[in-house]
Design a protein around this motif. Structure first.
Motif, mmCIF file in Angstrom:
data_model
loop_
_atom_site.group_PDB
_atom_site.id
_atom_site.type_symbol
_atom_site.label_atom_id
_atom_site.label_comp_id
_atom_site.label_asym_id
_atom_site.label_seq_id
_atom_site.Cartn_x
_atom_site.Cartn_y
_atom_site.Cartn_z
ATOM 1 N N ASN A 189 5.668 4.409 -8.804
ATOM 2 C CA ASN A 189 4.294 4.815 -8.104
ATOM 3 C C ASN A 189 3.797 3.316 -7.621
ATOM 4 O OD1 ASN A 189 4.086 7.515 -8.540
ATOM 5 N ND2 ASN A 189 3.722 7.277 -10.898
ATOM 6 N N PHE A 190 4.625 2.594 -7.086
ATOM 7 C CA PHE A 190 4.130 1.631 -6.327
ATOM 8 C C PHE A 190 4.101 1.883 -4.658
ATOM 9 C CE2 PHE A 190 5.013 -0.855 -10.065
ATOM 10 C CZ PHE A 190 4.461 -2.227 -9.929
ATOM 11 N N GLU A 191 3.021 1.015 -4.025
ATOM 12 C CA GLU A 191 3.172 1.257 -2.478
ATOM 13 C C GLU A 191 4.334 -0.072 -2.144
ATOM 14 O OE1 GLU A 191 0.017 0.044 0.822
ATOM 15 O OE2 GLU A 191 -0.800 1.413 -0.867
ATOM 16 N N VAL A 192 5.214 0.145 -1.297
ATOM 17 C CA VAL A 192 6.257 -0.920 -1.113
ATOM 18 C C VAL A 192 6.291 -1.261 0.560
ATOM 19 C CG1 VAL A 192 8.332 -1.489 -1.145
ATOM 20 C CG2 VAL A 192 7.597 0.275 -2.833
ATOM 21 N N GLU A 193 6.243 -2.718 0.650
ATOM 22 C CA GLU A 193 6.683 -3.240 1.814
ATOM 23 C C GLU A 193 7.651 -4.159 1.737
ATOM 24 O OE1 GLU A 193 3.553 -4.767 4.466
ATOM 25 O OE2 GLU A 193 1.897 -4.001 3.564
ATOM 26 N N GLU A 194 8.162 -4.351 2.819
ATOM 27 C CA GLU A 194 9.641 -5.223 2.949
ATOM 28 C C GLU A 194 9.510 -6.486 3.854
ATOM 29 O OE1 GLU A 194 13.068 -2.887 3.440
ATOM 30 O OE2 GLU A 194 12.106 -1.049 2.279
#
Length: 121
Positions: free
Chosen positions: A25-30
Motif C-alpha cells: 500500500n505504498f504510492e510509488v515513484e521511480e
C-alpha cells in the motif's frame, strides 16, 4: 498512504520493487539515478527512499549526502538497496545518513521488515 521513491538504474529492480511496495500500500515513484531522485524530492518529498548504491550520473552515496545536507524538515527514511555487502560499505551508508540497508536480491518479506524497522510500514 505512504510514498516511496525507488532510485535504481535497473528497470527490472524498479519494477520488482514497485510491485512489492504497491502490495504494501505504498504510492510509488521511480528515478533512474541520484540526480533525477533529487529533482523528484524537491518536487515532492517521499516518506521513504529505496536507494541503489551504484548508478550513473549520481551515485546513491552522492544523492544521500546532498539530500541530508539540504536539511529539509520532512527528511525521508532512506533504505540502501544494493549488492555491496561488506561492513565498510554498510558503515559508510549509515554514517552518510541511511536508516537501513537491504541486500539485493530481496523479497517482499525482507523489504517489509526493513520498512517496519524504519517506521514507515
Amino acid at each position: 498512504m505512504k510514498s516511496c521513491l525507488i532510485v535504481d538504474d535497473s528497470k527490472v529492480i524498479r519494477k520488482v520493487a514497485r510491485h512489492i511496495l504497491e502490495t504494501l500500500n505504498f504510492e510509488v515513484e521511480e528515478a533512474g539515478d541520484g540526480q533525477e531522485a533529487l529533482t523528484r524530492c524537491e518536487a515532492r518529498m517521499p516518506d521513504v527512499v529505496l536507494l541503489d548504491w551504484n548508478m550513473p550520473v549520481m551515485s546513491g552515496m552522492e544523492f544521500l549526502r546532498l539530500l541530508r545536507q539540504r536539511g529539509h524538515a520532512d527528511q525521508p527514511k532512506v533504505v540502501f538497496c544494493t549488492t555491496e555487502n561488506d561492513m565498510a560499505h554498510i558503515r559508510a551508508a549509515l554514517e552518510a545518513g541511511a536508516d537501513e540497508y537491504v541486500m539485493k536480491p530481496f523479497d517482499r518479506e525482507t523489504l517489509h521488515v526493513k520498512l517496519q524497522l524504519v517506521g514507515v510500514a
